[in-house]
Design a protein around this motif. Structure first.
Motif, PDB file in Angstrom:
ATOM      1  N   THR A  76       0.578  99.758  66.737  1.00 49.53           N
ATOM      2  CA  THR A  76       0.020  98.811  67.508  1.00 49.53           C
ATOM      3  C   THR A  76       0.745  97.556  67.844  1.00 49.53           C
ATOM      4  OG1 THR A  76      -1.205  97.857  65.680  1.00 49.53           O
ATOM      5  CG2 THR A  76      -2.175  99.797  66.713  1.00 49.53           C
ATOM      6  N   VAL A  77       0.589  97.181  68.931  1.00 54.21           N
ATOM      7  CA  VAL A  77       1.018  95.817  69.490  1.00 54.21           C
ATOM      8  C   VAL A  77       0.172  94.860  70.106  1.00 54.21           C
ATOM      9  CG1 VAL A  77       3.083  94.765  70.860  1.00 54.21           C
ATOM     10  CG2 VAL A  77       3.278  97.219  69.886  1.00 54.21           C
ATOM     11  N   GLN A  87      13.859  94.830  67.516  1.00 50.79           N
ATOM     12  CA  GLN A  87      14.251  95.247  66.351  1.00 50.79           C
ATOM     13  C   GLN A  87      12.860  96.012  65.641  1.00 50.79           C
ATOM     14  OE1 GLN A  87      16.882  95.810  64.588  1.00 50.79           O
ATOM     15  NE2 GLN A  87      18.240  95.148  66.343  1.00 50.79           N
ATOM     16  N   ALA A  88      11.897  95.466  65.695  1.00 52.44           N
ATOM     17  CA  ALA A  88      10.497  95.860  65.245  1.00 52.44           C
ATOM     18  C   ALA A  88      10.338  97.262  65.777  1.00 52.44           C
ATOM     19  CB  ALA A  88       9.444  94.931  65.354  1.00 52.44           C
ATOM     20  N   ALA A  89      10.543  97.356  67.248  1.00 55.64           N
ATOM     21  CA  ALA A  89      10.096  98.828  67.835  1.00 55.64           C
ATOM     22  C   ALA A  89      11.083  99.847  67.475  1.00 55.64           C
ATOM     23  CB  ALA A  89      10.172  98.346  69.481  1.00 55.64           C
ATOM     24  N   ARG A  90      12.184  99.364  67.193  1.00 55.20           N
ATOM     25  CA  ARG A  90      13.463 100.587  66.816  1.00 55.20           C
ATOM     26  C   ARG A  90      13.149 101.075  65.310  1.00 55.20           C
ATOM     27  NH1 ARG A  90      18.709  97.168  69.160  1.00 55.20           N
ATOM     28  NH2 ARG A  90      18.539  97.930  71.020  1.00 55.20           N
ATOM     29  N   ARG A  91      12.320 100.105  64.603  1.00 55.19           N
ATOM     30  CA  ARG A  91      12.453 100.596  63.317  1.00 55.19           C
ATOM     31  C   ARG A  91      11.062 100.516  62.170  1.00 55.19           C
ATOM     32  NH1 ARG A  91      17.466  97.660  60.332  1.00 55.19           N
ATOM     33  NH2 ARG A  91      18.554  96.703  62.062  1.00 55.19           N
ATOM     34  N   ILE A  92       9.902 100.030  63.066  1.00 53.35           N
ATOM     35  CA  ILE A  92       8.748 100.044  62.363  1.00 53.35           C
ATOM     36  C   ILE A  92       8.427 101.535  62.178  1.00 53.35           C
ATOM     37  CG2 ILE A  92       7.258 100.168  64.477  1.00 53.35           C
ATOM     38  CD1 ILE A  92       5.873  97.599  62.964  1.00 53.35           C
ATOM     39  N   ARG A  93       7.527 101.643  61.076  1.00 50.12           N
ATOM     40  CA  ARG A  93       7.269 103.059  60.685  1.00 50.12           C
ATOM     41  C   ARG A  93       5.900 103.311  61.255  1.00 50.12           C
ATOM     42  NH1 ARG A  93       8.739 102.390  54.330  1.00 50.12           N
ATOM     43  NH2 ARG A  93       7.533 100.891  54.325  1.00 50.12           N
ATOM     44  N   ARG A  94       5.497 104.678  61.397  1.00 47.68           N
ATOM     45  CA  ARG A  94       4.298 105.131  61.863  1.00 47.68           C
ATOM     46  C   ARG A  94       3.134 104.565  61.201  1.00 47.68           C
ATOM     47  NH1 ARG A  94       4.451 109.257  65.470  1.00 47.68           N
ATOM     48  NH2 ARG A  94       2.166 109.717  65.049  1.00 47.68           N
ATOM     49  N   GLY A  95       2.313 104.054  61.787  1.00 47.88           N
ATOM     50  CA  GLY A  95       0.953 103.258  61.326  1.00 47.88           C
ATOM     51  C   GLY A  95       1.300 101.999  61.106  1.00 47.88           C
ATOM     52  N   GLY A  96       2.283 101.479  61.802  1.00 48.11           N
ATOM     53  CA  GLY A  96       2.720 100.024  61.939  1.00 48.11           C
ATOM     54  C   GLY A  96       1.895  99.083  62.977  1.00 48.11           C
ATOM     55  N   ALA A  97       2.246  97.982  62.769  1.00 46.64           N
ATOM     56  CA  ALA A  97       1.656  97.019  63.550  1.00 46.64           C
ATOM     57  C   ALA A  97       2.684  95.945  64.010  1.00 46.64           C
ATOM     58  CB  ALA A  97       0.455  96.359  63.051  1.00 46.64           C
ATOM     59  N   ILE A  98       2.442  95.480  65.161  1.00 47.55           N
ATOM     60  CA  ILE A  98       3.584  94.283  65.739  1.00 47.55           C
ATOM     61  C   ILE A  98       2.534  93.228  66.345  1.00 47.55           C
ATOM     62  CG2 ILE A  98       5.174  93.513  67.380  1.00 47.55           C
ATOM     63  CD1 ILE A  98       6.422  96.302  67.401  1.00 47.55           C
ATOM     64  N   VAL A  99       2.418  92.125  65.748  1.00 50.25           N
ATOM     65  CA  VAL A  99       1.605  90.969  65.975  1.00 50.25           C
ATOM     66  C   VAL A  99       2.536  89.791  66.590  1.00 50.25           C
ATOM     67  CG1 VAL A  99      -0.266  89.383  65.399  1.00 50.25           C
ATOM     68  CG2 VAL A  99       0.149  91.816  64.276  1.00 50.25           C
ATOM     69  N   ASN A 100       2.498  89.582  67.740  1.00 46.44           N
ATOM     70  CA  ASN A 100       3.126  88.584  68.456  1.00 46.44           C
ATOM     71  C   ASN A 100       2.261  87.136  68.535  1.00 46.44           C
ATOM     72  OD1 ASN A 100       5.588  89.630  68.770  1.00 46.44           O
ATOM     73  ND2 ASN A 100       4.901  90.611  70.744  1.00 46.44           N
ATOM     74  N   SER A 120      -4.434  89.383  59.789  1.00 49.77           N
ATOM     75  CA  SER A 120      -4.823  90.449  58.956  1.00 49.77           C
ATOM     76  C   SER A 120      -5.379  91.466  59.300  1.00 49.77           C
ATOM     77  CB  SER A 120      -5.630  89.725  57.564  1.00 49.77           C
ATOM     78  OG  SER A 120      -5.966  90.825  56.630  1.00 49.77           O
ATOM     79  N   PHE A 121      -6.530  91.324  60.041  1.00 45.29           N
ATOM     80  CA  PHE A 121      -7.481  92.502  60.857  1.00 45.29           C
ATOM     81  C   PHE A 121      -6.640  93.323  61.581  1.00 45.29           C
ATOM     82  CE2 PHE A 121     -10.746  93.614  64.030  1.00 45.29           C
ATOM     83  CZ  PHE A 121     -11.260  94.322  63.513  1.00 45.29           C
ATOM     84  N   ILE A 122      -6.006  92.817  62.429  1.00 47.22           N
ATOM     85  CA  ILE A 122      -5.173  93.295  63.289  1.00 47.22           C
ATOM     86  C   ILE A 122      -3.966  94.167  62.680  1.00 47.22           C
ATOM     87  CG2 ILE A 122      -3.436  93.140  65.394  1.00 47.22           C
ATOM     88  CD1 ILE A 122      -5.352  90.670  66.137  1.00 47.22           C
ATOM     89  N   LEU A 128      15.481  95.923  50.647  1.00 50.34           N
ATOM     90  CA  LEU A 128      14.531  95.493  49.666  1.00 50.34           C
ATOM     91  C   LEU A 128      13.513  96.233  49.529  1.00 50.34           C
ATOM     92  CD1 LEU A 128      14.449  91.383  50.345  1.00 50.34           C
ATOM     93  CD2 LEU A 128      15.794  92.689  48.441  1.00 50.34           C
ATOM     94  N   TYR A 129      12.719  96.835  50.511  1.00 47.84           N
ATOM     95  CA  TYR A 129      11.512  97.423  50.248  1.00 47.84           C
ATOM     96  C   TYR A 129      11.326  98.777  50.794  1.00 47.84           C
ATOM     97  CZ  TYR A 129      10.494  92.459  49.310  1.00 47.84           C
ATOM     98  OH  TYR A 129      10.412  91.000  48.793  1.00 47.84           O
ATOM     99  N   GLY A 130      12.467  99.272  51.492  1.00 47.32           N
ATOM    100  CA  GLY A 130      12.458 100.747  51.867  1.00 47.32           C
ATOM    101  C   GLY A 130      11.968 100.883  53.415  1.00 47.32           C
ATOM    102  N   GLY A 131      11.671 100.025  53.938  1.00 43.72           N
ATOM    103  CA  GLY A 131      11.212 100.250  55.510  1.00 43.72           C
ATOM    104  C   GLY A 131      10.239  98.721  55.988  1.00 43.72           C
ATOM    105  N   VAL A 132       9.855  99.025  57.003  1.00 46.85           N
ATOM    106  CA  VAL A 132       8.950  97.820  57.524  1.00 46.85           C
ATOM    107  C   VAL A 132       7.678  98.502  58.152  1.00 46.85           C
ATOM    108  CG1 VAL A 132       8.815  96.138  59.224  1.00 46.85           C
ATOM    109  CG2 VAL A 132      10.919  96.600  58.155  1.00 46.85           C
ATOM    110  N   ASP A 133       6.643  97.901  58.087  1.00 41.61           N
ATOM    111  CA  ASP A 133       5.431  98.587  58.602  1.00 41.61           C
ATOM    112  C   ASP A 133       4.706  97.389  59.609  1.00 41.61           C
ATOM    113  OD1 ASP A 133       5.053 101.098  56.746  1.00 41.61           O
ATOM    114  OD2 ASP A 133       5.332  99.428  55.398  1.00 41.61           O
TER     115      ASP A 133
END
Length: 249
Positions: free
Chosen positions: A182-183, A129-142, A228-230, A85-90
């Motif tokens: 970041t995670v 899946q996030a770790a495999r696909r997320i683009r540089r500059g991305g963030a994972i928030v659990n 939003s901040f993280i 849909l959007y070309g990638g995941v950030d």
């Protein structure tokens, strides 16, 4: 025509549990921050679609997608959909989870297994899946919980699953060294959602509300603000469990 510069395109966020109380607010907030949002739901498509419409009506971009976060094929398809849909995941914000409460001695083991499947296995698969696909500059928030630290009676099983989320978060942050990703985890305290308020009488709610020096329960927008901040400007916050609870200790 030259291909557009990806750095100039809107960031893309996947919000699991996006039809829930906190997930809904997170989806709206990230859309307001300018992100394209894929609102994940487990069973409540109607609510998810309402959130998508609300975001679209406000000028944002969003879609909904249903998946079982503990099913590896469905989680992979969730991320496939975001990319198509959007070309990638950030940004990936994993709010999906359940809370079943009982004292340890009376805890139903089927309930424990159900929480383990959704809260631990689900977090593991979404992070994988996030770790495999997320683009540089991305963030994972659990999503963790302040109850891991607060140790409320009756929360043994739930807190144990969230302790596992803490461990996954801290280790994955190190495993993504060199990726500029970041995670972190946010750990809400008592927050006025249907999940938290279910089964509690008013006296219990009042007691919990008074635990914070601010003398109120949190609300979903309080949590979404921290996410939003993280997920956005806080690039130097990494490998942390951020307690978002109004000062409850």
């Amino acid at each position: 025509m030259a291909n557009p510069d990806p750095s100039n395109l809107p960031r893309v966020a996947v919000v699991t549990g996006g039809s829930g109380g906190i997930g809904r607010e997170v989806s709206h907030r990230l859309a307001a921050d300018g992100m394209s949002v894929l609102v994940h739901y487990a069973g409540n498509q109607v609510t998810a679609d309402e959130i998508v419409k609300s975001i679209s009506d406000a000028g944002g971009t969003a879609s909904s997608y249903g998946a079982d976060v503990a099913d590896e094929l469905q989680v992979a398809e969730l991320f496939d959909t975001a990319e198509q849909l959007y070309g990638g995941v950030d940004v990936v914000v994993h709010t999906a989870g359940i809370m079943l409460l009982s004292r340890l001695t009376e805890f139903n083991l089927e309930d424990l297994d159900r929480m383990h499947r959704i809260n631990i296995r689900g977090t593991f698969l979404v992070n994988q899946q996030a770790a495999r696909r997320i683009r540089r500059g991305g963030a994972i928030v659990n999503f963790s919980s302040s109850v891991v630290k607060l140790a409320f009676e009756g929360y043994t099983g739930y807190a144990a699953t969230k302790g596992a989320v803490d461990a996954m978060t801290l280790i994955l942050a190190k495993e993504l060294r060199g990726r500029d990703v970041t995670v972190n985890a946010v750990a809400p305290g008592p927050t006025a959602t249907a999940l938290f308020l279910d089964g509690k009488d008013q006296a219990t709610i009042d007691t919990l509300a008074n635990l914070a020096p601010l003398q109120r329960l949190g609300v979903p927008s309080d949590i979404a603000e921290a996410v939003s901040f993280i997920a956005g400007p806080a690039r130097w916050v990494n490998g942390q469990v951020v307690y978002v609870n109004g000062g409850v200790v």
